[in-house]
Design a protein around this motif. Sequence first.
Motif, mmCIF file in Angstrom:
data_model
loop_
_atom_site.group_PDB
_atom_site.id
_atom_site.type_symbol
_atom_site.label_atom_id
_atom_site.label_comp_id
_atom_site.label_asym_id
_atom_site.label_seq_id
_atom_site.Cartn_x
_atom_site.Cartn_y
_atom_site.Cartn_z
ATOM 1 N N GLU A 36 -4.092 -7.867 -3.603
ATOM 2 C CA GLU A 36 -5.554 -8.636 -4.553
ATOM 3 C C GLU A 36 -5.728 -9.918 -4.437
ATOM 4 O OE1 GLU A 36 -8.347 -6.736 -8.400
ATOM 5 O OE2 GLU A 36 -6.015 -6.441 -7.881
ATOM 6 N N HIS A 37 -7.043 -10.414 -4.121
ATOM 7 C CA HIS A 37 -7.683 -11.542 -4.252
ATOM 8 C C HIS A 37 -8.522 -11.271 -5.488
ATOM 9 C CE1 HIS A 37 -6.146 -13.086 -0.502
ATOM 10 N NE2 HIS A 37 -6.014 -11.825 -0.275
ATOM 11 N N ARG A 38 -7.541 -11.863 -7.013
ATOM 12 C CA ARG A 38 -8.320 -11.769 -7.993
ATOM 13 C C ARG A 38 -9.524 -12.172 -7.848
ATOM 14 N NH1 ARG A 38 -7.286 -7.974 -11.418
ATOM 15 N NH2 ARG A 38 -4.403 -8.179 -11.779
ATOM 16 N N GLY A 39 -11.028 -11.440 -7.930
ATOM 17 C CA GLY A 39 -12.263 -11.136 -8.009
ATOM 18 C C GLY A 39 -12.656 -11.291 -6.344
ATOM 19 N N SER A 40 -11.818 -11.079 -5.248
ATOM 20 C CA SER A 40 -12.650 -11.647 -4.213
ATOM 21 C C SER A 40 -12.369 -10.196 -3.378
ATOM 22 C CB SER A 40 -11.733 -12.567 -3.510
ATOM 23 O OG SER A 40 -12.123 -14.079 -3.520
ATOM 24 N N GLY A 41 -11.101 -9.684 -3.501
ATOM 25 C CA GLY A 41 -10.924 -8.103 -3.478
ATOM 26 C C GLY A 41 -9.876 -7.746 -2.753
ATOM 27 N N LEU A 42 -9.496 -7.265 -1.766
ATOM 28 C CA LEU A 42 -8.005 -5.895 -1.225
ATOM 29 C C LEU A 42 -7.713 -6.882 -0.632
ATOM 30 C CD1 LEU A 42 -8.820 -3.425 -3.290
ATOM 31 C CD2 LEU A 42 -7.388 -5.697 -4.216
ATOM 32 N N ILE A 43 -6.860 -6.223 0.490
ATOM 33 C CA ILE A 43 -5.953 -6.837 1.473
ATOM 34 C C ILE A 43 -4.822 -5.193 1.583
ATOM 35 C CG2 ILE A 43 -4.864 -7.529 3.843
ATOM 36 C CD1 ILE A 43 -6.774 -10.066 3.330
ATOM 37 N N GLY A 44 -4.834 -4.469 2.472
ATOM 38 C CA GLY A 44 -3.750 -3.589 2.898
ATOM 39 C C GLY A 44 -3.674 -2.605 3.871
ATOM 40 N N THR A 45 -2.308 -1.904 3.686
ATOM 41 C CA THR A 45 -2.609 -1.034 4.705
ATOM 42 C C THR A 45 -2.636 0.914 4.576
ATOM 43 O OG1 THR A 45 -1.005 -3.050 6.141
ATOM 44 C CG2 THR A 45 -1.292 -0.836 7.197
ATOM 45 N N ILE A 46 -3.525 1.144 5.205
ATOM 46 C CA ILE A 46 -3.582 2.526 5.104
ATOM 47 C C ILE A 46 -3.437 2.969 6.744
ATOM 48 C CG2 ILE A 46 -5.268 4.343 4.190
ATOM 49 C CD1 ILE A 46 -5.570 2.030 2.437
ATOM 50 N N SER A 47 -2.030 3.892 6.296
ATOM 51 C CA SER A 47 -1.595 5.005 7.444
ATOM 52 C C SER A 47 -1.446 3.964 8.203
ATOM 53 C CB SER A 47 -2.175 6.139 7.325
ATOM 54 O OG SER A 47 -2.475 6.770 7.284
ATOM 55 N N GLY A 48 -1.324 2.889 8.613
ATOM 56 C CA GLY A 48 -0.965 1.904 9.709
ATOM 57 C C GLY A 48 -1.627 0.743 10.015
ATOM 58 N N ILE A 49 -3.467 1.323 9.489
ATOM 59 C CA ILE A 49 -4.014 0.697 9.784
ATOM 60 C C ILE A 49 -4.312 -0.365 9.040
ATOM 61 C CG2 ILE A 49 -6.398 1.302 9.669
ATOM 62 C CD1 ILE A 49 -6.397 3.069 10.824
ATOM 63 N N ARG A 50 -4.796 -1.536 9.168
ATOM 64 C CA ARG A 50 -4.886 -3.270 8.537
ATOM 65 C C ARG A 50 -6.061 -2.650 7.786
ATOM 66 N NH1 ARG A 50 -2.472 -6.927 6.207
ATOM 67 N NH2 ARG A 50 -3.347 -9.283 6.023
ATOM 68 N N VAL A 51 -6.652 -3.082 6.930
ATOM 69 C CA VAL A 51 -8.116 -2.320 5.586
ATOM 70 C C VAL A 51 -8.406 -3.789 5.127
ATOM 71 C CG1 VAL A 51 -9.726 -0.958 4.934
ATOM 72 C CG2 VAL A 51 -7.580 -0.201 5.850
ATOM 73 N N SER A 52 -9.410 -4.669 4.938
ATOM 74 C CA SER A 52 -9.605 -5.337 3.724
ATOM 75 C C SER A 52 -11.386 -4.420 2.939
ATOM 76 C CB SER A 52 -9.739 -6.177 4.232
ATOM 77 O OG SER A 52 -10.428 -7.185 5.528
ATOM 78 N N ALA A 53 -11.003 -5.818 2.195
ATOM 79 C CA ALA A 53 -12.491 -5.231 1.692
ATOM 80 C C ALA A 53 -12.889 -5.874 0.465
ATOM 81 C CB ALA A 53 -13.138 -3.951 1.236
ATOM 82 N N GLY A 54 -13.765 -7.196 0.021
ATOM 83 C CA GLY A 54 -14.862 -7.169 -0.590
ATOM 84 C C GLY A 54 -15.838 -8.311 -0.672
ATOM 85 N N SER A 55 -16.249 -9.584 -1.549
ATOM 86 C CA SER A 55 -16.916 -10.469 -1.119
ATOM 87 C C SER A 55 -16.958 -10.831 0.309
ATOM 88 C CB SER A 55 -16.910 -11.732 -1.962
ATOM 89 O OG SER A 55 -15.105 -11.959 -1.378
ATOM 90 N N ARG A 56 -18.025 -11.724 0.925
ATOM 91 C CA ARG A 56 -18.322 -12.343 2.283
ATOM 92 C C ARG A 56 -16.948 -13.395 2.717
ATOM 93 N NH1 ARG A 56 -24.628 -13.548 4.135
ATOM 94 N NH2 ARG A 56 -23.444 -15.169 5.685
ATOM 95 N N SER A 57 -17.204 -13.659 1.828
ATOM 96 C CA SER A 57 -16.412 -14.931 2.103
ATOM 97 C C SER A 57 -14.571 -14.333 2.285
ATOM 98 C CB SER A 57 -16.274 -16.185 0.766
ATOM 99 O OG SER A 57 -15.267 -15.638 -0.551
#
Length: 622
Positions: A374-395
């Motif tokens: 978790e990038h505080r204030g920016s979003g999350l990056i993680g793996t879901i069932s082997g799939i790399r998913v990221s969500a958050g700010s544009r930057s």
Amino acid sequence: MPVNEPLLRKILLAIAVLGLAAGFATHFQLGMENLADSIWAFASAPVIAALALSIVRDLWAGRFGVDAIALVSMSAALWLGEDLAAIVVAIMYMGGNVLEDYARGRAQSDLKALTDRSPRIAHRRRGEILESISIESVSVGDDLMVRAGEVLPVDGVLLDDDTRIDESAITGEPFLKACKQGDAVRSGTVNAGEMFHMRATAVAAESTYAGIVRMVEAAQTAKAPFIRMADRFALVLLPLTLIVAAAAWHVSGDPVRALAVLVVATPCPLILAAPIAFIAGVSRAARQGVLMKGSTALEALAKVRTAIFDKTGTLTHGGAQLIEMQIAPGRDEDELLSLLGSLEQASHHVLASAIVALAGNRGLTLTRPDSVCEHRGSGLIGTISGIRVSAGSRSLILAASAPPAWAERVVSRYQGHPVLVVYMAVEGRLAAVLVLGDGLRADAVSAVTRLRNAGVRRSIMLTGDDADAANRIAATLPLDLVVADASPADKVAVVSAESSKAATMMVGDGINDAPALAMATVGVAMGARGATASSEAADVVVLTDSLGAVATAVEIASRTTMIARQSIVAGIGLSALAMIAAAFGFLSPVSGALLQEAIDVAVILNALRALGDHGKRKMGYQ
């Protein structure tokens, strides 16, 4: 020991009916007319005595009503030797009272059901010890156990993973509510799942259900100005009746005509109709999840011509809601939302909770995320069932890259609006853009429109939010005025100014808007989220999370007042015609009593229409 007055009235009615039957048997089968008259007089006496005591008691308390006409008519009938008329009047009078008891009981049944089910016992856990205590002994922070099927004793938060709560008794909502750990739960609701533990966040006296009970008690005792006016008007009827009776006697020389006039004026539909109609209306509103502080609030609600709404939590949901989700070409929305919801489970951010709830509401399967950063204030990056998913700010998601055209269009559309944009990437490629904000309630437009159809001529948004946020929400609503950047003092000033022009309803959350709620002709608190039900500032509390319930309350109030007026005008008009017919000798005392009872029954049955759902489709009841 207090007297059970409804039971006493039933006993007196039974005595009068048996006396009438015995007198007829003696008169027609045995031919003993004098004995029959004595039986009728004897059976009338208990009713006369009870009525006399009731009138003396009311006079001692400073009250006076038209029941005195019944006393005069029965006493006059005995004095004139019209014993049959006396017993018929006694039966009709007591029958009307018993019918009124029944009607009042039906009208109050929904309110009584709320108070009868008040929680009384809580199960408190201290270490390994479980003890049953009165709810008055519960303190904030206590760990409580709620068994399956039990009523929650106080407000609190759920400590277990999940449960299902039945809120139908206080909101009218028939569907069970799924709650998870940390969710707020309210007293008076029912555990519809397995046993669970909760932590008390309020003592019993300050919990939601205690506030509901206080409002129910107020609803059962408070008199509306309309009813008080009816009581005062009823005082005119006694001297008017005596004048008409005396005139009929003077002109005809027949005292029986005067008696007939007295009989048809007993009792007064004005007294019967208004209280029953208003109690029925308050009860009807309670079934819809709307509590009113008595008939006064209901009558005032019927007169409202200006509606003022707070924005956050009233016209809007008061939290982060999905406004729009744009996905990349070739992607599946549910699949992306399932991946995003799974990832956001690892965050405590308010937006994360909203996204997880959105995925859950759609019935999507969520998977435990792995390797989350978790990038505080920016979003999350993680793996879901082997799939790399990221969500958050544009930057975080795009860095310095420009978004594709499909994403740029949705971002540009909300440029300058008070919203949050969440970018989502799957395996490093932008897959979706979500726009979240304080979304408009789904029923807001229909609620404002229904209020206008119910007679509310002016609708205003009054909010402390900035003009951009206010105008974004107001753009889709049929409002007459938007007042933004308003401080609490500004809100009071606006409500005061509008109230000086017309009867005004202020709809808010009952906490931040308490001064404005108190200033309005009618203060309506949206209390679905907790402690608002105990707010002293509100005249009306909406227990279901629906703005449409406000429109329903106004529609019920308008219909109830109309029914009360109908009953009063029809009852008094028919009684006046009957008095004229009796004065001219067209009605005997016995036939007059029967006619008056028919009028009373018709008036009471009409007043009970306020309980029903007639006109439901037309009025838009939910």
